[in-house]
Design a protein around this motif. Structure first.
Motif, PDB file in Angstrom:
ATOM      1  N   MET A   1     -45.753   5.258 -45.100  1.00  0.00           N
ATOM      2  CA  MET A   1     -47.059   5.120 -45.297  1.00  0.00           C
ATOM      3  C   MET A   1     -47.622   6.047 -46.241  1.00  0.00           C
ATOM      4  SD  MET A   1     -48.382   5.423 -41.407  1.00  0.00           S
ATOM      5  CE  MET A   1     -50.198   5.121 -41.470  1.00  0.00           C
ATOM      6  N   LYS A   2     -46.964   5.666 -47.429  1.00  0.00           N
ATOM      7  CA  LYS A   2     -47.634   6.558 -48.497  1.00  0.00           C
ATOM      8  C   LYS A   2     -48.041   5.225 -49.514  1.00  0.00           C
ATOM      9  CE  LYS A   2     -45.844  10.812 -47.523  1.00  0.00           C
ATOM     10  NZ  LYS A   2     -46.830  11.381 -46.920  1.00  0.00           N
ATOM     11  N   PRO A   5     -48.389   3.269 -56.175  1.00  0.00           N
ATOM     12  CA  PRO A   5     -48.765   4.055 -57.447  1.00  0.00           C
ATOM     13  C   PRO A   5     -50.157   3.218 -57.797  1.00  0.00           C
ATOM     14  CG  PRO A   5     -46.767   3.119 -57.928  1.00  0.00           C
ATOM     15  CD  PRO A   5     -46.995   2.592 -56.478  1.00  0.00           C
ATOM     16  N   LEU A  43     -50.679   1.964 -45.815  1.00  0.00           N
ATOM     17  CA  LEU A  43     -50.065   0.757 -45.338  1.00  0.00           C
ATOM     18  C   LEU A  43     -49.514  -0.332 -46.201  1.00  0.00           C
ATOM     19  CD1 LEU A  43     -52.249   0.071 -42.047  1.00  0.00           C
ATOM     20  CD2 LEU A  43     -49.929   0.861 -42.034  1.00  0.00           C
ATOM     21  N   ARG A  44     -49.922  -0.132 -47.497  1.00  0.00           N
ATOM     22  CA  ARG A  44     -49.598  -0.945 -48.627  1.00  0.00           C
ATOM     23  C   ARG A  44     -50.189  -2.478 -48.531  1.00  0.00           C
ATOM     24  NH1 ARG A  44     -44.824   1.629 -52.079  1.00  0.00           N
ATOM     25  NH2 ARG A  44     -45.065   3.601 -51.588  1.00  0.00           N
ATOM     26  N   ARG A  47     -52.944  -3.054 -53.007  1.00  0.00           N
ATOM     27  CA  ARG A  47     -52.133  -2.211 -53.962  1.00  0.00           C
ATOM     28  C   ARG A  47     -53.178  -2.478 -55.349  1.00  0.00           C
ATOM     29  NH1 ARG A  47     -46.851  -2.563 -53.945  1.00  0.00           N
ATOM     30  NH2 ARG A  47     -46.968  -3.042 -51.789  1.00  0.00           N
ATOM     31  N   HIS A  99     -64.919   9.368 -35.011  1.00  0.00           N
ATOM     32  CA  HIS A  99     -65.111  10.957 -34.846  1.00  0.00           C
ATOM     33  C   HIS A  99     -65.690  11.909 -36.026  1.00  0.00           C
ATOM     34  CE1 HIS A  99     -62.423  10.053 -31.302  1.00  0.00           C
ATOM     35  NE2 HIS A  99     -61.811   9.180 -32.064  1.00  0.00           N
ATOM     36  N   ASP A 185     -63.788   4.561 -30.968  1.00  0.00           N
ATOM     37  CA  ASP A 185     -63.171   3.232 -31.410  1.00  0.00           C
ATOM     38  C   ASP A 185     -64.018   2.370 -32.014  1.00  0.00           C
ATOM     39  OD1 ASP A 185     -60.194   3.681 -30.943  1.00  0.00           O
ATOM     40  OD2 ASP A 185     -60.361   2.963 -28.960  1.00  0.00           O
TER      41      ASP A 185
ATOM     42  N   ARG B 123     -41.337  11.050 -51.132  1.00  0.00           N
ATOM     43  CA  ARG B 123     -41.587   9.925 -50.172  1.00  0.00           C
ATOM     44  C   ARG B 123     -42.193   8.876 -50.885  1.00  0.00           C
ATOM     45  NH1 ARG B 123     -40.132   8.300 -44.554  1.00  0.00           N
ATOM     46  NH2 ARG B 123     -41.660   6.546 -44.329  1.00  0.00           N
ATOM     47  N   TYR B 124     -43.013   8.964 -51.684  1.00  0.00           N
ATOM     48  CA  TYR B 124     -43.824   7.956 -52.434  1.00  0.00           C
ATOM     49  C   TYR B 124     -42.764   7.117 -53.264  1.00  0.00           C
ATOM     50  CZ  TYR B 124     -48.263  10.181 -51.398  1.00  0.00           C
ATOM     51  OH  TYR B 124     -49.196  11.082 -50.750  1.00  0.00           O
ATOM     52  N   GLU B 127     -40.608   5.229 -50.955  1.00  0.00           N
ATOM     53  CA  GLU B 127     -41.169   4.030 -50.187  1.00  0.00           C
ATOM     54  C   GLU B 127     -41.413   2.973 -51.414  1.00  0.00           C
ATOM     55  OE1 GLU B 127     -44.479   4.371 -47.537  1.00  0.00           O
ATOM     56  OE2 GLU B 127     -43.859   6.085 -46.916  1.00  0.00           O
ATOM     57  N   ASP B 128     -41.702   3.358 -52.691  1.00  0.00           N
ATOM     58  CA  ASP B 128     -41.589   2.138 -53.766  1.00  0.00           C
ATOM     59  C   ASP B 128     -40.198   1.652 -53.891  1.00  0.00           C
ATOM     60  OD1 ASP B 128     -44.035   3.099 -54.321  1.00  0.00           O
ATOM     61  OD2 ASP B 128     -43.708   4.346 -56.249  1.00  0.00           O
ATOM     62  N   GLU B 131     -39.325  -0.788 -51.074  1.00  0.00           N
ATOM     63  CA  GLU B 131     -40.021  -2.482 -51.351  1.00  0.00           C
ATOM     64  C   GLU B 131     -39.061  -2.956 -52.205  1.00  0.00           C
ATOM     65  OE1 GLU B 131     -44.789  -1.848 -51.084  1.00  0.00           O
ATOM     66  OE2 GLU B 131     -43.986  -1.450 -52.754  1.00  0.00           O
ATOM     67  N   ASP B 285     -42.955   8.465 -40.297  1.00  0.00           N
ATOM     68  CA  ASP B 285     -44.536   8.197 -40.239  1.00  0.00           C
ATOM     69  C   ASP B 285     -44.819   7.575 -39.089  1.00  0.00           C
ATOM     70  OD1 ASP B 285     -44.468   5.396 -40.721  1.00  0.00           O
ATOM     71  OD2 ASP B 285     -44.332   5.974 -42.933  1.00  0.00           O
ATOM     72  N   VAL B 287     -46.271   4.617 -37.933  1.00  0.00           N
ATOM     73  CA  VAL B 287     -45.704   3.189 -38.164  1.00  0.00           C
ATOM     74  C   VAL B 287     -44.146   3.165 -37.895  1.00  0.00           C
ATOM     75  CG1 VAL B 287     -45.433   1.189 -39.524  1.00  0.00           C
ATOM     76  CG2 VAL B 287     -47.637   2.747 -39.751  1.00  0.00           C
ATOM     77  N   LEU B 713     -54.476   2.144 -34.322  1.00  0.00           N
ATOM     78  CA  LEU B 713     -55.420   1.156 -34.186  1.00  0.00           C
ATOM     79  C   LEU B 713     -55.507   0.370 -32.862  1.00  0.00           C
ATOM     80  CD1 LEU B 713     -58.164   0.721 -35.887  1.00  0.00           C
ATOM     81  CD2 LEU B 713     -57.085  -1.006 -36.904  1.00  0.00           C
TER      82      LEU B 713
END
Ligand SMILES: Cc1cc2nc3c(=O)[nH]c(=O)nc-3n(C[C@H](O)[C@H](O)[C@H](O)COP(=O)(O)OP(=O)(O)OC[C@H]3O[C@@H](n4cnc5c(N)ncnc54)[C@H](O)[C@@H]3O)c2cc1C
Lengths: 287, 787
Positions: A1-2, A5, A43-44, A47, A99, A185, B123-124, B127-128, B131, B285, B287, B713
């Motif tokens: 979850m990052k 770029p 969540l990508r 982009r 919230h 929510d 971590r960025y 994750e790249d 992918e 994370d 997810v 969610l």
């Protein structure tokens, strides 16, 4: 979850933001409060190559009533919406957004541009027949609520367009009701009812890709109240008609049938609240 | 000569002393794995399978390796990992042992299974890189349901178990068929419970570093079970156990999810060994957590019960299926939920005739593991559903029916039909106090008033339960595994300055064990609470502890702390006696001072005794060794049952199905209470998690095996806004262990399913068979009853 770029540009003004977006083609995105965009990036699911941060653009945080309309700068935060008293319906609706932490960052234009079908503010904009002022690479333009929302998470805005101001007429009477699974929510179903003069508008959120406008055909407010008393059967008729008029989908949080039942109930509550609102002196309602 | 003795020092136990960990945890100075930064540290992201069941036909890592910041990519076939498998073992007959690779090899068995791992600068970038890993799959037919008929299984999850059943066991007592034949009424129920999970605030996290020169591995891990992790890692990594140091620093919640050694943990350590000197960090994370940390509680029960005309429960016959997920959870096995379910289904009720077959069934879903209350939130729901059905069939008051069948003090020790031995018998005392606090009469009157006057329907729900806590060697947690979890160790060391350092084998994930251990040691030893400091969570510091699960640590770790404290007190007094030439039996150690019987003034301080023990060997009397410390193990042999009763009054909006909780009462028997606020916090938190499971939390897979509740969610956890004001009461019957405590960590989770479902039934006259209870489900049930 990052986030993947991206280039970051801190816009100095509206023109700078629009020019940067324009140069990025369909690869640019405005960053306002970040409360919807940042999760999407993490969540990508999007982009963008360039993020244009508008938080430091001067002059986008104003809030003032001109005539019968509240004018809001794009960056007015949900918290401010909830605390102001010029537009009580807006204040009530904003209190239902997430919230405190989310409300203190999320912005009015960000919510409208994100166009979540369950979000509170798009329904309020439509119920008040409001509009947004939009700056783009060419001229500025004004987009009415009915034209702004195109589909779930889709608006009429172009890639390089930016909402600069939100115009929200102040209704003479209103009602708001929401059914959500938990405090804070997004709505499962929500209803906003407004009265401008003797016209009533009811908007339902959460039942379609865009806020769903129902205008009860012969629903003049004098039929809703008789001698100041709310006519429950008249309210129920409106609620029943509204429920018949929606085609909600089923998902994890409710079947289509349940959503239809919720529609009936939130519309009933919102219209009953509207009917019970003391009438303003400007448009007296005959007893 | 004075004859008045000083007033006894107040004990630390039983009072709400300031928590040792609060200064750190409440001011943002906690030290969690994710806070750890080491020189040359790199970060790991896992590539996870998008498919529930598939052969892996190829993995191409070339693009990933070219990604900015990426330094290495590992797959299941990498030589560092290829020969390692996690294999949860059990001696139970018929148990099917299966392999779990650290990274998938040849095939993936659930959506979210780790297939490859990318190591990068941060971590960025990781994750790249993830992918860029290109995995090709050949789909197999997925099975997500644990009670599908065998014909529906085309591609078994594991070849070793063609019917997907990893374990099955039948509990039998008496003669069920004969007893059913004699019953005045026989009731049947079929219930299912919803898959959900622990979801601690801190997800899983680890840092692994290997030093090649001395072959030493250090693994910082947010684990509840550092010693089990060390033992298991030693076998898996082929390292001497003494070369592995596992450190659990501050851990942000566990709830059982972190009592598991995960394939990701093992992969991280193996990769660290392949990259000596480079610390590798993985911080999961949300997810990933929802997708691949252990889930729990997806069960189905088919039940039949027979009652005599006077309400006596004569027989229970049950069939249960527990969804074990894709792998037999390591090291607990796929038996963890089914065996607990079969062993404790009958709960606090006396019963002679019982037959229950439980199964652990593997499916293409994330593995199931221990979660606070293991299986019993489901079994209490199932059992209380039978009680309510029985009461309706007999036209008997449901509470009177329960009371008729409770295990009473006179029955103790009571051998349950599963042969577990109940030592509690406090159920009726809890029930009486709960009914009084709740005000049953008042709520019944309100219910009648609403029925007559047309208000929102109101229902009253009840759950009576026993929590089996602090399991000793005779009732050890887990199904005949290679280890017995009955004991813990504790070392009490008096430092040269007279202050005390405790090296305890317990671990803490926020539940205040440093405080509890300090209280116990302070009292057993005879020093002030403030003089005691507690070290936990580092396998190089403390001798041994199995960790946090089965509500065991206050009982077992606390027992060891008490024994060690007493032991060192004896040593200190012996030395004091020798130094002061006084008879040891006349001496007492209180508040860090040694007193002679009948004298108000201390004859020597513990600090002075310690100084002699460490620094002044010239003063050491004959026969005394230097130093002042001692280590003790404790094993309660059996366990301590903790009784509990919860009652709720709930209202339901017929228009929307909305559920309102108007009142919630819990009365529990925690035995002797060491820290009242910690105990109430445990009860409140576990009830909140129970309410979450009963009304909100649901991990939903579609038929293809995709998790459709992949973020917060859609996976709804209760917030403080959803949890009602809880009224908590205590019935304290001391257990037969050194501190008299009963475990209290899990019990609260056990009743909410039963309370909420029971309240729906009571209000609306419809039986609730499936959880969670949501506005949508209440509304749907109502459509059946109101035309
Ligand atoms: C936990 C949580 C709960 C939430 N609950 C609710 C809820 O109950 N109800 C609700 O309505 N919302 C909810 N939200 C969303 C919140 O209201 C967001 O603030 C809002 O949807 C987006 O506003 P923002 O300023 O944060 O926009 P951003 O996230 O910064 O941007 C959102 C989108 O709008 C675009 N955008 C932003 N500003 C402009 C502009 N001036 N012109 C053109 N495009 C623009 C961005 O490019 C992006 O595509 C929740 C969010 C979270 C994290």
């Amino acid at each position: 979850m990052k986030c993947p770029p991206f280039d970051y540009h801190r816009a100095t003004g509206v023109a700078d933001a629009v020019a940067t977006l324009d140069a990025a083609g369909d690869e640019g995105k405005i960053l306002a409060g970040g409360q919807s965009l940042v999760p999407v990036l993490a969540l990508r699911m999007a982009r963008p190559a360039v993020l244009v941060d508008i938080n430091h653009v001067p002059g986008l945080s104003s809030l003032e009533v001109r005539g019968d309309t509240l004018h809001l700068g794009a960056l007015v935060r949900h918290l401010t919406l909830a605390e102001q008293d010029q537009h009580p319906l807006l204040a009530e609706a904003a209190r239902w957004i997430g919230h405190t932490a989310i409300r203190s960052r999320g912005t009015v234009a960000g919510s409208l541009a994100h166009a979540d079908p369950s979000a509170e503010l798009p329904s309020v904009l439509l119920a008040c027949d409001g509009a947004v002022q939009v700056a783009g690479p060419g001229a500025t333009r004004r987009v009415g609520a009915a034209d702004l929302f195109v589909g779930a998470l889709q608006t009429d805005l172009g890639d390089a367009e930016m909402i600069t101001e939100v115009e929200l007429p102040v209704p003479d009477g209103w009602g708001f009701s929401e059914f959500a699974r938990r405090h804070g929510d997004f709505a499962v179903v929500s209803a906003v009812a407004t009265r401008f003069g003797d016209r009533i508008r009811v908007v339902i959120g959460g039942v379609a890709g865009v806020p769903h406008l129902v205008s009860p055909p012969d629903s003049t407010p004098d039929l809703l109240t008789v001698s100041g008393a709310v006519q429950d059967d008249r309210v129920a008729e409106i609620a029943d008609a509204a429920a018949r008029g929606v085609e909600p989908a089923s998902d994890l949080h409710g079947s289509a049938d349940h959503r239809r039942a919720l529609t009936r109930e939130v519309v009933r509550r919102a219209v009953a609240q509207l009917a019970g609102t003391p009438t303003s002196d400007r448009t007296p309602v005959p007893a | 000569m004075t004859t008045t003795s000083p007033a006894p020092e107040p004990t630390a136990s039983g009072t709400a002393v300031r928590r040792k960990e609060d200064a750190r945890l409440l001011t943002g100075r906690g030290r969690y794995v994710s806070d750890l930064t080491l020189p040359r540290m790199r970060h790991v992201a896992f590539v996870r399978s998008p498919l529930a069941h598939a052969h892996i036909t190829s993995v191409d890592v070339s693009e990933a390796l070219e990604t900015d910041g990426v330094s290495a990519v590992f797959t299941g076939d990498h030589p560092a990992l290829a020969s390692v498998s996690l294999r949860a073992q059990s001696g139970l007959p018929g148990y099917v042992e299966t392999d779990q690779p650290p990274l998938a090899r040849g095939k993936v068995r659930f959506a979210g299974e780790a297939v490859a791992a990318v190591v990068a600068d941060d971590r960025y970038h990781a994750e790249d890189g993830a992918e860029g890993v290109d995995v090709e799959y050949e789909p197999l037919s997925p099975q997500v349901c644990a009670w599908a008929s065998p014909e529906e299984i085309t591609d078994p999850v594991h070849d070793e178990a063609p019917d997907n059943v990893l374990l099955s066991r039948t509990f039998r007592a008496g003669d069920v068929e004969a007893a059913l034949a004699e019953a005045a009424v026989v009731v049947d129920r079929e219930v299912t419970t919803n898959r959900h999970g622990g979801n601690p605030i801190e997800c899983r996290a680890g840092v692994a570093r290997y030093e090649i020169a001395d072959r030493k591995l250090t693994f910082w891990s947010g684990t509840q079970v550092p010693y089990i992790v060390r033992t298991q890692l030693a076998g898996l990594l082929d390292l001497p156990e003494g070369n592995i140091r596992v450190i659990a620093p501050d851990v942000g919640g566990g709830f059982g999810v972190k009592a598991v050694l995960y394939p990701e943990d093992v992969a991280l350590c193996l990769m660290a060994m392949a990259m000596p000197g480079v610390a590798l960090k993985w911080v999961e994370d949300r997810v990933e957590h929802l997708l691949s940390a252990t889930h729990a509680r997806e069960h189905r029960y088919v039940l039949r019960a027979g009652f005599a005309a006077d309400g006596e429960l004569l027989a229970v016959k049950a069939d249960a299926w527990c969804n074990a997920g894709a792998y037999s959870v390591y090291p607990w096995t796929a038996g963890i939920e089914p065996l607990m379910a079969g062993g404790l289904l009958t709960g606090p009720y006396k019963l002679a005739h019982y037959e229950c077959t439980v199964r652990g069934v593997t499916t293409n879903t994330s593995p199931s593991g221990p979660y606070r209350g293991v299986a019993r939130p489901s079994t209490v729901f199932a059992m209380e559903a039978l009680m309510d059905s029985g009461a309706r069939a007999l036209e008997m008051d449901p509470i009177a029916l329960r009371r008729r069948n409770l295990i009473l003090p006179a029955d103790i020790p009571y051998t349950m039909p599963s042969r577990l031995v109940d030592d509690s018998g406090a159920y009726e005392a809890c029930l009486d106090q709960a009914l009084e606090t709740f005000g049953l009469e008042g709520w019944r009157a309100e219910q009648q008033r609403r029925r007559a006057g047309g208000g929102k329907p109101l229902g009253i729900g009840i759950g009576i339960y026993n929590e089996l806590t602090g399991l000793g060697r005779a009732a050890s947690a887990g199904p005949r595994m290679a280890f017995r979890t009955g004991h813990d160790a504790c070392t009490v060391r008096i430092n040269p300055d007279g202050a005390v350092t405790v090296f305890s084998g317990v671990t803490s994930q926020g539940q205040g064990l440093e405080t509890t251990m300090a209280q116990v040691v302070a009292d057993a030893l005879g020093v002030t609470y403030d003089a005691v400091e507690v070290r936990i969570g580092d396998t190089d510091e403390s001798l041994w502890g199995f960790g946090a699960f089965s509500s065991r640590q206050a009982v077992i770790g606390g027992g060891a702390a008490h024994l060690a404290g007493e032991h060192v007190r004896g040593k200190a007094l012996a030395l004091a006696a020798a130094l002061k030439e006084a008879p040891v039996e006349d001496l007492d150690l209180r508040g860090g001072e040694v007193y002679m019987a009948g004298q108000a003034k201390s004859i020597i301080s513990l600090a002075e005794v310690a100084r002699v023990a460490y620094l002044q060997s010239d003063r050491l009397p004959e026969g005394f060794e230097p130093g002042l410390e001692g280590t003790k193990f404790y094993d309660p042999i059996r366990g301590a049952f903790a009784a509990g009763v919860q009652l709720g009054a709930l209202e339901f909006d017929p228009a929307t199905g909305e559920i309102g909780i108007l009142s919630w009462v819990c009365v529990e028997d925690a035995g002797r209470i060491v820290h009242p606020v910690i105990v109430d916090g445990q009860i409140a938190g576990s009830i909140a998690q129970g309410i979450g499971g009963a009304m909100y939390e649901h991990l939903v897979y579609d038929e293809a095996g995709n998790l459709t509740t992949g973020t917060l969610l859609d996976y709804l956890m209760p917030t403080s806004g959803e949890i009602p004001e809880l009224t908590i009461g205590h019935v304290s019957t001391p257990a037969a262990n050194p501190t008299g405590v009963r475990g209290v960590g899990e019990g609260g989770t056990l009743a909410p399913n039963a309370v909420v479902a029971g309240a729906v039934a009571d209000a609306l006259g419809v039986e609730v068979d499936d959880l969670p209870v949501t506005p949508a489900s209440v509304w749907t049930l109502l459509q059946g009853v109101t035309p």
